[in-house]
Scaffold this motif. Sequence first.
Motif, PDB file in Angstrom:
ATOM      1  N   GLU A 158     -20.804  60.662  45.526  1.00 48.99           N
ATOM      2  CA  GLU A 158     -20.737  59.808  46.706  1.00 48.99           C
ATOM      3  C   GLU A 158     -20.168  58.432  46.339  1.00 48.99           C
ATOM      4  O   GLU A 158     -20.396  57.912  45.258  1.00 48.99           O
ATOM      5  N   GLY A 159     -19.426  57.850  47.302  1.00 46.72           N
ATOM      6  CA  GLY A 159     -18.943  56.483  47.145  1.00 46.72           C
ATOM      7  C   GLY A 159     -17.664  56.332  46.357  1.00 46.72           C
ATOM      8  O   GLY A 159     -17.162  55.214  46.221  1.00 46.72           O
ATOM      9  N   LEU A 160     -17.114  57.437  45.846  1.00 44.46           N
ATOM     10  CA  LEU A 160     -15.871  57.342  45.088  1.00 44.46           C
ATOM     11  C   LEU A 160     -14.670  57.277  46.022  1.00 44.46           C
ATOM     12  O   LEU A 160     -14.683  57.843  47.109  1.00 44.46           O
ATOM     13  N   GLN A 161     -13.626  56.577  45.593  1.00 46.45           N
ATOM     14  CA  GLN A 161     -12.353  56.661  46.297  1.00 46.45           C
ATOM     15  C   GLN A 161     -11.825  58.090  46.174  1.00 46.45           C
ATOM     16  O   GLN A 161     -12.126  58.810  45.214  1.00 46.45           O
ATOM     17  N   LEU A 162     -11.006  58.487  47.166  1.00 46.77           N
ATOM     18  CA  LEU A 162     -10.619  59.895  47.273  1.00 46.77           C
ATOM     19  C   LEU A 162      -9.974  60.420  45.985  1.00 46.77           C
ATOM     20  O   LEU A 162     -10.368  61.476  45.473  1.00 46.77           O
ATOM     21  N   GLU A 163      -9.004  59.704  45.440  1.00 45.18           N
ATOM     22  CA  GLU A 163      -8.317  60.210  44.254  1.00 45.18           C
ATOM     23  C   GLU A 163      -9.246  60.262  43.047  1.00 45.18           C
ATOM     24  O   GLU A 163      -9.167  61.191  42.231  1.00 45.18           O
ATOM     25  N   GLU A 164     -10.141  59.296  42.930  1.00 46.50           N
ATOM     26  CA  GLU A 164     -11.121  59.337  41.838  1.00 46.50           C
ATOM     27  C   GLU A 164     -12.084  60.501  42.038  1.00 46.50           C
ATOM     28  O   GLU A 164     -12.470  61.176  41.079  1.00 46.50           O
ATOM     29  N   PHE A 210     -11.387  63.348  43.495  1.00 42.85           N
ATOM     30  CA  PHE A 210     -10.681  64.571  43.103  1.00 42.85           C
ATOM     31  C   PHE A 210     -10.602  64.687  41.579  1.00 42.85           C
ATOM     32  O   PHE A 210     -10.826  65.766  41.014  1.00 42.85           O
ATOM     33  N   GLU A 211     -10.287  63.587  40.919  1.00 44.54           N
ATOM     34  CA  GLU A 211     -10.132  63.608  39.459  1.00 44.54           C
ATOM     35  C   GLU A 211     -11.453  63.982  38.779  1.00 44.54           C
ATOM     36  O   GLU A 211     -11.462  64.756  37.808  1.00 44.54           O
ATOM     37  N   ARG A 212     -12.548  63.472  39.279  1.00 46.69           N
ATOM     38  CA  ARG A 212     -13.851  63.784  38.699  1.00 46.69           C
ATOM     39  C   ARG A 212     -14.180  65.266  38.856  1.00 46.69           C
ATOM     40  O   ARG A 212     -14.685  65.899  37.920  1.00 46.69           O
ATOM     41  N   ILE A 213     -13.930  65.813  40.036  1.00 44.90           N
ATOM     42  CA  ILE A 213     -14.209  67.235  40.261  1.00 44.90           C
ATOM     43  C   ILE A 213     -13.367  68.096  39.333  1.00 44.90           C
ATOM     44  O   ILE A 213     -13.875  69.035  38.687  1.00 44.90           O
ATOM     45  N   ILE A 214     -12.078  67.787  39.241  1.00 45.45           N
ATOM     46  CA  ILE A 214     -11.167  68.560  38.386  1.00 45.45           C
ATOM     47  C   ILE A 214     -11.616  68.485  36.930  1.00 45.45           C
ATOM     48  O   ILE A 214     -11.657  69.502  36.224  1.00 45.45           O
ATOM     49  N   ARG A 215     -11.974  67.294  36.489  1.00 48.18           N
ATOM     50  CA  ARG A 215     -12.378  67.115  35.089  1.00 48.18           C
ATOM     51  C   ARG A 215     -13.725  67.781  34.807  1.00 48.18           C
ATOM     52  O   ARG A 215     -13.877  68.527  33.832  1.00 48.18           O
ATOM     53  N   ASP A 216     -14.707  67.543  35.683  1.00 43.81           N
ATOM     54  CA  ASP A 216     -16.064  68.027  35.413  1.00 43.81           C
ATOM     55  C   ASP A 216     -16.161  69.540  35.458  1.00 43.81           C
ATOM     56  O   ASP A 216     -17.008  70.136  34.778  1.00 43.81           O
ATOM     57  N   PHE A 217     -15.302  70.176  36.266  1.00 40.75           N
ATOM     58  CA  PHE A 217     -15.372  71.633  36.397  1.00 40.75           C
ATOM     59  C   PHE A 217     -14.153  72.334  35.785  1.00 40.75           C
ATOM     60  O   PHE A 217     -13.989  73.538  35.964  1.00 40.75           O
ATOM     61  N   ASN A 218     -13.324  71.572  35.073  1.00 39.20           N
ATOM     62  CA  ASN A 218     -12.199  72.140  34.323  1.00 39.20           C
ATOM     63  C   ASN A 218     -11.301  72.995  35.216  1.00 39.20           C
ATOM     64  O   ASN A 218     -10.996  74.156  34.916  1.00 39.20           O
ATOM     65  N   TYR A 263      -4.784  67.857  50.947  1.00 40.37           N
ATOM     66  CA  TYR A 263      -4.464  67.409  49.608  1.00 40.37           C
ATOM     67  C   TYR A 263      -4.502  68.594  48.654  1.00 40.37           C
ATOM     68  O   TYR A 263      -5.352  69.477  48.787  1.00 40.37           O
ATOM     69  N   VAL A 264      -3.596  68.587  47.682  1.00 41.14           N
ATOM     70  CA  VAL A 264      -3.734  69.453  46.516  1.00 41.14           C
ATOM     71  C   VAL A 264      -3.657  68.542  45.301  1.00 41.14           C
ATOM     72  O   VAL A 264      -2.932  67.531  45.296  1.00 41.14           O
ATOM     73  N   ALA A 265      -4.421  68.904  44.286  1.00 40.21           N
ATOM     74  CA  ALA A 265      -4.495  68.032  43.120  1.00 40.21           C
ATOM     75  C   ALA A 265      -4.667  68.862  41.857  1.00 40.21           C
ATOM     76  O   ALA A 265      -5.188  69.987  41.886  1.00 40.21           O
ATOM     77  N   ARG A 266      -4.197  68.303  40.771  1.00 41.60           N
ATOM     78  CA  ARG A 266      -4.486  68.803  39.432  1.00 41.60           C
ATOM     79  C   ARG A 266      -4.691  67.578  38.556  1.00 41.60           C
ATOM     80  O   ARG A 266      -4.537  66.438  39.043  1.00 41.60           O
ATOM     81  N   ALA A 267      -5.038  67.767  37.308  1.00 39.96           N
ATOM     82  CA  ALA A 267      -5.326  66.626  36.443  1.00 39.96           C
ATOM     83  C   ALA A 267      -4.158  65.651  36.443  1.00 39.96           C
ATOM     84  O   ALA A 267      -3.031  66.011  36.099  1.00 39.96           O
ATOM     85  N   GLY A 268      -4.406  64.423  36.895  1.00 41.96           N
ATOM     86  CA  GLY A 268      -3.399  63.382  36.867  1.00 41.96           C
ATOM     87  C   GLY A 268      -2.428  63.358  38.022  1.00 41.96           C
ATOM     88  O   GLY A 268      -1.523  62.524  38.048  1.00 41.96           O
ATOM     89  N   GLU A 269      -2.596  64.234  39.023  1.00 40.28           N
ATOM     90  CA  GLU A 269      -1.632  64.291  40.135  1.00 40.28           C
ATOM     91  C   GLU A 269      -2.328  64.706  41.424  1.00 40.28           C
ATOM     92  O   GLU A 269      -3.096  65.668  41.453  1.00 40.28           O
ATOM     93  N   VAL A 270      -2.034  63.967  42.492  1.00 39.09           N
ATOM     94  CA  VAL A 270      -2.546  64.286  43.826  1.00 39.09           C
ATOM     95  C   VAL A 270      -1.375  64.282  44.793  1.00 39.09           C
ATOM     96  O   VAL A 270      -0.517  63.384  44.747  1.00 39.09           O
TER      97      VAL A 270
END
Length: 296
Positions: free
Chosen positions: A192-198, A200-208, A222-229
């Motif tokens: 909660e409280g994160l900016q949208l891109e952050e 997404f980055e956290r979800i991608i990183r934490d769940f690989n 939105y579609v995203a991968r590590a380092g790109e949204v």
Amino acid sequence: MEKKFVVVGLGEMLWDHIGEEYKLGGAPANFAYHAMQLGGESHVVSAVGDDHLGKKLTADLSQTNMILDTQVVDFPTGVVEVTLADGQPSYEIKLDAAWDNMQFTPALEELAKRTDLVCFGTLAQRNSVSRDTIQKFLDTMPDTETSLKVFDVNLRQSFYSKALIEETLRKSNVLKINNDELVMFNNYFGYEGLQLEENFERIIRDFNLKYLIVTFGEYGSYVARAGEVHFERTPKVDLVSAVGAGDSFTGSFCMAVMRGLDMSVAHKIAVDVSAYVCTQPGAMPEIPETLKARLK
């Protein structure tokens, strides 16, 4: 020769009861159908009852050129009561359906070993029988550089939990989620409280994850991968029904990236396919050749 990817829609296969009509439905079957239209060898893995609706469902799906890996079990074929308000669906999902009772058979194990792309959700895991089958399928499926295990959370009614979402996501490499589900997901996992891109980055990183897909309805996606949204607005169309639009989006996007298209290009194709599906009745319309050609 161009590789024909083996695609599996794994889970609920049912009838959407909309008004006076029964339409073929279930997110995994919808996903597999659209992936098939874009060149996949699509399999539907589910279960039906030994009843009229089960026989009709199997007969109708047999006309689609998908391969039906369906079991006949001693439970009624699934039916979902769909109510449309301004084209947007709400669902009443019946309990103790056939698709709650899929068994992990030797034939299913062999299919899992050669699957390149699978899509599944939480709904078919509400019963331990189908949940065990889905989890074993994911464990058996090979982890290659291109293989995709797509967890379309598809949160419905009360048929999910934080523990189920986390366990399943740990076995997945693509998460597809909508904006309402994202709020609940963030509450579950402390984003909660994160900016949208952050976020997404956290979800991608934490769940690989290889990819994260987040849809915001008529606003965009939105579609995203590590380092790109990447963001795309949802086109304005004459809406007939949004049933199945998200599944067509996911199937189109995955087939496009598996064929080597850039994520942003795959995203635009997915948006245009799902927009077209919104202009058609039912979840499984024929995709126009002009859209199919964009994957070649």
